[in-house]
Design a protein around this motif. Structure first.
Motif, short mmCIF file in Angstrom:
data_model
loop_
_atom_site.label_atom_id
_atom_site.label_comp_id
_atom_site.label_asym_id
_atom_site.label_seq_id
_atom_site.Cartn_x
_atom_site.Cartn_y
_atom_site.Cartn_z
N HIS A 84 0.92 -1.41 -0.21
CA HIS A 84 -0.02 0.13 0.07
C HIS A 84 1.06 1.32 0.00
O HIS A 84 0.26 2.41 0.39
N GLY A 85 2.04 0.99 -0.21
CA GLY A 85 2.91 2.25 -0.39
C GLY A 85 3.68 2.50 0.98
O GLY A 85 3.62 1.92 1.78
N LEU A 86 4.52 3.86 0.61
CA LEU A 86 5.38 4.10 1.81
C LEU A 86 5.62 5.52 1.60
O LEU A 86 5.66 6.15 0.49
N LYS A 87 6.18 6.20 2.66
CA LYS A 87 6.37 7.54 2.83
C LYS A 87 7.68 7.66 3.43
O LYS A 87 7.83 7.21 4.72
N VAL A 88 8.64 8.28 2.91
CA VAL A 88 10.07 8.48 3.56
C VAL A 88 10.53 9.91 3.63
O VAL A 88 10.50 10.70 2.67
N THR A 89 10.77 10.47 5.15
CA THR A 89 11.39 11.72 5.10
C THR A 89 12.89 11.37 5.57
O THR A 89 13.06 10.78 6.47
N PHE A 90 13.76 12.13 4.71
CA PHE A 90 15.22 12.11 5.21
C PHE A 90 15.66 13.32 5.93
O PHE A 90 15.02 14.52 5.53
N PHE A 91 16.38 13.56 6.97
CA PHE A 91 16.78 14.35 7.56
C PHE A 91 18.20 14.73 7.60
O PHE A 91 19.09 13.92 7.29
N ASP A 92 18.47 16.37 7.69
CA ASP A 92 20.01 16.70 7.55
C ASP A 92 20.46 16.41 9.26
O ASP A 92 19.95 15.95 10.09
N SER A 93 21.70 16.90 9.40
CA SER A 93 22.18 16.98 10.68
C SER A 93 21.52 17.78 11.50
O SER A 93 22.08 17.35 12.95
N LEU A 94 20.72 18.60 11.30
CA LEU A 94 20.29 19.63 12.36
C LEU A 94 18.65 18.95 12.41
O LEU A 94 17.75 19.77 13.18
N LEU A 95 18.48 17.68 11.86
CA LEU A 95 16.93 17.13 12.18
C LEU A 95 15.99 18.06 11.25
O LEU A 95 14.84 17.77 11.62
N LEU A 96 16.71 18.81 10.39
CA LEU A 96 15.49 19.41 9.35
C LEU A 96 15.22 18.36 8.08
O LEU A 96 16.37 17.85 7.56
N PRO A 97 14.14 18.39 7.69
CA PRO A 97 13.74 17.78 6.46
C PRO A 97 14.75 18.00 5.46
O PRO A 97 14.65 19.32 4.99
N LYS A 98 15.24 17.24 4.49
CA LYS A 98 16.12 17.49 3.41
C LYS A 98 15.59 17.05 2.16
O LYS A 98 15.82 17.59 1.23
N ALA A 99 14.69 15.85 2.23
CA ALA A 99 14.27 15.23 1.27
C ALA A 99 13.09 14.33 1.72
O ALA A 99 12.85 13.91 2.84
N PHE A 100 12.25 14.07 0.94
CA PHE A 100 11.00 13.34 1.06
C PHE A 100 10.80 12.41 -0.49
O PHE A 100 10.90 12.85 -1.51
N PHE A 101 10.23 11.21 0.07
CA PHE A 101 10.28 10.14 -1.03
C PHE A 101 8.87 9.49 -0.81
O PHE A 101 8.47 9.22 0.50
N THR A 102 8.06 9.16 -1.55
CA THR A 102 6.65 8.52 -1.68
C THR A 102 6.64 7.59 -2.92
O THR A 102 7.03 7.91 -4.07
N ALA A 103 5.79 6.57 -2.84
CA ALA A 103 5.51 5.51 -3.83
C ALA A 103 4.36 4.80 -3.46
O ALA A 103 4.15 4.51 -2.25
N ASP A 104 3.77 4.49 -4.43
CA ASP A 104 2.31 3.40 -4.15
C ASP A 104 2.70 2.02 -3.71
O ASP A 104 1.73 1.40 -3.07
N SER A 105 3.83 1.64 -4.09
CA SER A 105 4.04 0.01 -3.84
C SER A 105 5.79 0.13 -3.76
O SER A 105 6.27 0.79 -4.52
N ALA A 106 6.28 -0.88 -3.00
CA ALA A 106 7.58 -1.17 -3.07
C ALA A 106 8.16 -2.34 -2.85
O ALA A 106 7.09 -3.14 -2.11
N ILE A 107 9.22 -2.92 -3.08
CA ILE A 107 9.78 -4.18 -2.72
C ILE A 107 11.05 -3.99 -2.40
O ILE A 107 11.62 -3.51 -3.22
N GLN A 108 11.61 -4.91 -1.24
CA GLN A 108 13.16 -5.06 -1.06
C GLN A 108 13.47 -6.39 -1.09
O GLN A 108 12.85 -7.18 -0.34
N TRP A 109 14.56 -6.70 -1.87
CA TRP A 109 14.81 -8.17 -1.83
C TRP A 109 16.19 -8.16 -1.04
O TRP A 109 17.19 -7.50 -1.21
#
Length: 163
Positions: free
Chosen positions: A53-78
């Motif tokens: 059902h998808g995922l959302k990921v927020t990446f943070f810099d060294s000051l804990l401020l959001p530096k990037a955001f990533f989302t997708a409707d589906s994902a798989i990890q091998w």
């Protein structure tokens, strides 16, 4: 019963997580926050983790401020190959540059420290829109590249370096 098992090759999940909210840190520094409605982990026939059902990921810099955001409707990890594929309505947002990249899918190969997509994409920055045939980057996104770019590209000759 043997007849049914023969047609159903996938074993039941080893783990199911609903309403996941996961933090990733390294050496005490928070790096990312992942949320997903459902995570399903299989160990057979291949060890893999699915985000149906998808995922959302927020990446943070060294000051804990959001530096990037990533989302997708589906994902798989091998797990065996250390590859992660996100697909269907993939969006990458850089909070500092305000660049937004829209892709159909993207693959992160952590062994090669490479992120790429072999499908057409488009990127938006303000009123600039750039189209491309492929996307490539190192896994820290310090050198993202849109291959075979076309669209509106701004060029400022004053900022060009002298040889």
């Amino acid at each position: 019963m043997e007849e049914v098992q023969r047609f159903d090759r996938r074993q039941p999940p080893a783990q199911t997580i609903r309403g996941a909210h996961i933090y990733r840190s390294e050496k005490g520094q928070m790096q990312a926050e992942l949320t997903a409605d459902l995570i399903v982990k299989y160990t057979e026939p291949v060890e893999q983790t699915i985000f149906p059902h998808g995922l959302k990921v927020t990446f943070f810099d060294s000051l804990l401020l959001p530096k990037a955001f990533f989302t997708a409707d589906s994902a798989i990890q091998w797990n065996e190959t250390n590859e992660f594929r996100a697909y269907n309505n993939v969006v990458l947002i850089d909070h500092h540059s305000h660049d937004t990249v829209y892709l159909e899918d993207i693959i992160w190969d952590s062994r090669e420290k490479r992120i790429y997509s072999d499908h057409p994409l488009h990127a938006v920055n303000g009123q600039r829109v750039t189209y491309g045939d492929r996307f490539e980057s190192d896994d820290s996104f310090t050198n993202p590249q849109i291959v075979h770019q076309r669209g509106s590209i701004e060029w400022n000759e004053e900022e060009e370096e002298e040889p």
